[in-house]
Write an enzyme that holds these catalytic residues in place. Structure first.
Site, mmCIF file in Angstrom:
data_model
loop_
_atom_site.group_PDB
_atom_site.id
_atom_site.type_symbol
_atom_site.label_atom_id
_atom_site.label_comp_id
_atom_site.label_asym_id
_atom_site.label_seq_id
_atom_site.Cartn_x
_atom_site.Cartn_y
_atom_site.Cartn_z
ATOM 1 N N LYS A 11 34.864 36.987 34.499
ATOM 2 C CA LYS A 11 33.771 36.201 35.178
ATOM 3 C C LYS A 11 32.726 37.055 35.878
ATOM 4 O O LYS A 11 31.582 36.691 35.605
ATOM 5 C CB LYS A 11 34.359 35.701 36.356
ATOM 6 C CG LYS A 11 35.472 34.747 36.459
ATOM 7 C CD LYS A 11 36.105 34.074 37.659
ATOM 8 C CE LYS A 11 36.561 35.018 38.507
ATOM 9 N NZ LYS A 11 38.082 35.731 37.879
ATOM 10 N N ARG A 86 38.220 28.285 44.700
ATOM 11 C CA ARG A 86 39.465 28.724 44.147
ATOM 12 C C ARG A 86 40.686 27.814 44.365
ATOM 13 O O ARG A 86 41.707 27.825 44.029
ATOM 14 C CB ARG A 86 39.884 30.018 44.416
ATOM 15 C CG ARG A 86 39.322 31.182 43.563
ATOM 16 C CD ARG A 86 39.396 32.282 44.142
ATOM 17 N NE ARG A 86 39.795 33.543 43.405
ATOM 18 C CZ ARG A 86 39.115 34.300 43.004
ATOM 19 N NH1 ARG A 86 37.605 34.419 43.117
ATOM 20 N NH2 ARG A 86 39.367 35.568 42.198
ATOM 21 N N ARG A 125 40.977 48.763 33.828
ATOM 22 C CA ARG A 125 39.701 48.944 35.081
ATOM 23 C C ARG A 125 40.232 49.693 36.379
ATOM 24 O O ARG A 125 39.519 50.304 36.813
ATOM 25 C CB ARG A 125 39.154 47.291 35.558
ATOM 26 C CG ARG A 125 38.214 47.489 36.714
ATOM 27 C CD ARG A 125 37.774 46.062 37.120
ATOM 28 N NE ARG A 125 38.692 45.537 37.768
ATOM 29 C CZ ARG A 125 38.358 43.975 38.247
ATOM 30 N NH1 ARG A 125 37.259 43.537 37.904
ATOM 31 N NH2 ARG A 125 39.145 43.416 38.891
ATOM 32 N N ARG A 131 40.180 50.105 41.912
ATOM 33 C CA ARG A 131 40.350 48.993 42.678
ATOM 34 C C ARG A 131 41.631 48.666 43.394
ATOM 35 O O ARG A 131 42.416 48.739 42.530
ATOM 36 C CB ARG A 131 39.608 47.460 41.993
ATOM 37 C CG ARG A 131 38.467 47.163 42.760
ATOM 38 C CD ARG A 131 38.089 45.858 41.798
ATOM 39 N NE ARG A 131 38.892 44.648 42.160
ATOM 40 C CZ ARG A 131 38.305 43.508 41.657
ATOM 41 N NH1 ARG A 131 37.119 43.420 41.262
ATOM 42 N NH2 ARG A 131 39.131 42.519 41.976
ATOM 43 N N ARG A 142 48.095 37.819 41.385
ATOM 44 C CA ARG A 142 46.625 36.931 41.194
ATOM 45 C C ARG A 142 46.777 36.081 40.142
ATOM 46 O O ARG A 142 46.178 35.162 40.203
ATOM 47 C CB ARG A 142 45.419 38.216 41.379
ATOM 48 C CG ARG A 142 45.457 38.816 42.570
ATOM 49 C CD ARG A 142 44.639 40.319 42.237
ATOM 50 N NE ARG A 142 43.601 40.372 41.475
ATOM 51 C CZ ARG A 142 43.232 41.244 40.733
ATOM 52 N NH1 ARG A 142 43.652 42.546 40.819
ATOM 53 N NH2 ARG A 142 41.909 41.036 40.248
HETATM 54 P P1 B4P Z 1 36.364 40.006 35.660
HETATM 55 O O1 B4P Z 1 37.095 38.794 35.272
HETATM 56 O O2 B4P Z 1 34.785 39.831 35.250
HETATM 57 O O3 B4P Z 1 36.850 40.417 37.089
HETATM 58 P P2 B4P Z 1 36.541 39.800 38.468
HETATM 59 O O4 B4P Z 1 35.218 39.115 38.436
HETATM 60 O O5 B4P Z 1 36.552 41.119 39.206
HETATM 61 O O6 B4P Z 1 37.563 38.800 38.843
HETATM 62 P P3 B4P Z 1 38.725 38.784 39.832
HETATM 63 O O7 B4P Z 1 39.380 37.539 39.969
HETATM 64 O O8 B4P Z 1 39.629 40.003 39.427
HETATM 65 O O9 B4P Z 1 38.123 39.151 41.244
HETATM 66 P P4 B4P Z 1 37.290 38.642 42.324
HETATM 67 O O10 B4P Z 1 36.328 39.572 42.489
HETATM 68 O O11 B4P Z 1 36.608 37.262 41.829
HETATM 69 O O12 B4P Z 1 36.643 41.287 34.635
HETATM 70 C C1 B4P Z 1 37.693 42.471 34.830
HETATM 71 C C2 B4P Z 1 37.693 43.248 33.806
HETATM 72 O O13 B4P Z 1 37.694 43.047 32.662
HETATM 73 C C3 B4P Z 1 36.411 44.175 33.947
HETATM 74 O O14 B4P Z 1 36.624 45.582 34.153
HETATM 75 C C4 B4P Z 1 35.732 44.054 32.723
HETATM 76 O O15 B4P Z 1 35.105 45.249 32.265
HETATM 77 C C5 B4P Z 1 36.697 43.626 31.838
HETATM 78 N N1 B4P Z 1 36.309 42.747 30.780
HETATM 79 C C6 B4P Z 1 35.502 41.482 30.879
HETATM 80 N N2 B4P Z 1 35.196 41.042 29.931
HETATM 81 C C7 B4P Z 1 35.797 41.564 28.839
HETATM 82 C C8 B4P Z 1 36.044 41.598 27.312
HETATM 83 N N3 B4P Z 1 35.582 40.682 26.917
HETATM 84 N N4 B4P Z 1 36.911 42.487 26.738
HETATM 85 C C9 B4P Z 1 37.229 43.717 27.477
HETATM 86 N N5 B4P Z 1 37.303 43.589 28.678
HETATM 87 C C10 B4P Z 1 36.744 42.736 29.418
HETATM 88 O O16 B4P Z 1 38.186 38.352 43.488
HETATM 89 C C11 B4P Z 1 38.810 39.463 44.222
HETATM 90 C C12 B4P Z 1 39.758 39.023 45.298
HETATM 91 O O17 B4P Z 1 38.687 38.347 46.178
HETATM 92 C C13 B4P Z 1 40.516 37.731 45.068
HETATM 93 O O18 B4P Z 1 41.736 38.275 44.833
HETATM 94 C C14 B4P Z 1 40.598 37.352 46.675
HETATM 95 O O19 B4P Z 1 41.574 38.078 47.548
HETATM 96 C C15 B4P Z 1 39.268 37.398 46.905
HETATM 97 N N6 B4P Z 1 38.426 36.067 46.785
HETATM 98 C C16 B4P Z 1 37.483 36.099 46.183
HETATM 99 N N7 B4P Z 1 36.777 34.706 45.998
HETATM 100 C C17 B4P Z 1 37.522 34.192 46.929
HETATM 101 C C18 B4P Z 1 37.724 32.617 47.380
HETATM 102 N N8 B4P Z 1 36.906 31.850 46.796
HETATM 103 N N9 B4P Z 1 38.611 32.417 47.957
HETATM 104 C C19 B4P Z 1 39.658 33.078 48.623
HETATM 105 N N10 B4P Z 1 39.637 34.364 48.115
HETATM 106 C C20 B4P Z 1 38.716 35.048 47.324
#
Ligand code: B4P
Length: 187
Positions: A11, A86, A125, A131, A142
């Site tokens: 994402k 979410r 990661r 992280r 998660r």
């Molecule tokens: P991403 O999927 O981009 O990870 P993210 O955006 O950090 O999503 P995540 O759900 O983990 O965390 P968020 O910040 O939204 O990619 C992850 C990894 O994969 C990266 O290292 C990338 O390099 C690798 N990658 C990507 N594409 C790839 C590919 N094609 N091939 C290989 N590798 C690849 O949320 C974090 C926390 O914040 C939540 O757990 C919650 O506590 C809180 N939060 C956020 N939004 C919330 C909401 N709306 N409500 C309540 N809590 C919330």
């Protein structure tokens, strides 16, 4: 538009690229929380315990934050929300916020990938970024929350006919190409 997918589906990675190519502002609730945690603001202190456990930050906190952010002028020309909504309650809140600001959703982009690939990516990661929510137990928690609470959110948007699904397996460039092709069709 919204970008929705399980943790590790890409994402944040794809949101940055879409934002650059379409010239729309990308808003990631996870990034806003992490920035607040780093600066030790009251919001960050509140969010940290939930994030470290892999739990959602309470809707009351998250909704208020998104409401404030979507009131800014830079969203008028288009925006991409990454990681919100979410939960069912966040869907209802977002509907209200958009109505009040005379904004509308065109597309909900769902990135898909299987759980074992996601665990592999996030453990990768963890080695690079350290992280605090990227250890196997928390990652699996998660993923469970995504399946239980966020997948039904996608169904709500499916009923409105605005969901576009993209396979998130492949290289980052391959996924970006798929996303850009899908968005041309969806718009
Ligand atoms: P991403 O999927 O981009 O990870 P993210 O955006 O950090 O999503 P995540 O759900 O983990 O965390 P968020 O910040 O939204 O990619 C992850 C990894 O994969 C990266 O290292 C990338 O390099 C690798 N990658 C990507 N594409 C790839 C590919 N094609 N091939 C290989 N590798 C690849 O949320 C974090 C926390 O914040 C939540 O757990 C919650 O506590 C809180 N939060 C956020 N939004 C919330 C909401 N709306 N409500 C309540 N809590 C919330």
């Amino acid at each position: 538009m919204l970008i929705i997918g399980p943790p590790g589906s890409g994402k944040g990675t794809q949101a940055a690229r879409i934002s650059e190519r379409l010239g729309v502002v990308a808003i990631s609730t996870g990034d806003i929380f992490r920035d607040n945690v780093k600066r030790e603001t009251p919001l960050g202190v509140e969010a940290k315990t939930f994030m470290d456990a892999g739990d959602f930050v309470p809707d009351s906190v998250t909704n208020r934050m998104v409401r404030d952010r979507l009131a800014a002028d830079d969203v008028q020309e288009g925006f991409l929300l990454d990681g919100y909504p979410r939960t069912a309650s966040q869907v209802a809140e977002l509907d209200d916020i958009l109505r009040e600001n005379e904004l509308a959703l065109d597309v909900v982009l769902q990135l898909t990938a299987d759980d074992e690939e996601l665990v592999r990516r996030l453990l990768g990661r963890a080695e690079l970024d350290g992280r605090s929510d990227d250890n196997e137990q928390v990652i699996r928690h998660r993923l469970g929350l995504y399946h239980d609470q966020t997948a039904p959110v996608v169904s709500r948007y499916d009923e409105r006919g605005i969901v576009t699904r993209v396979d998130g397996i492949g290289t980052i460039d391959e996924v970006t190409d798929r996303v850009m092709t899908a968005l041309k069709v969806a718009r």
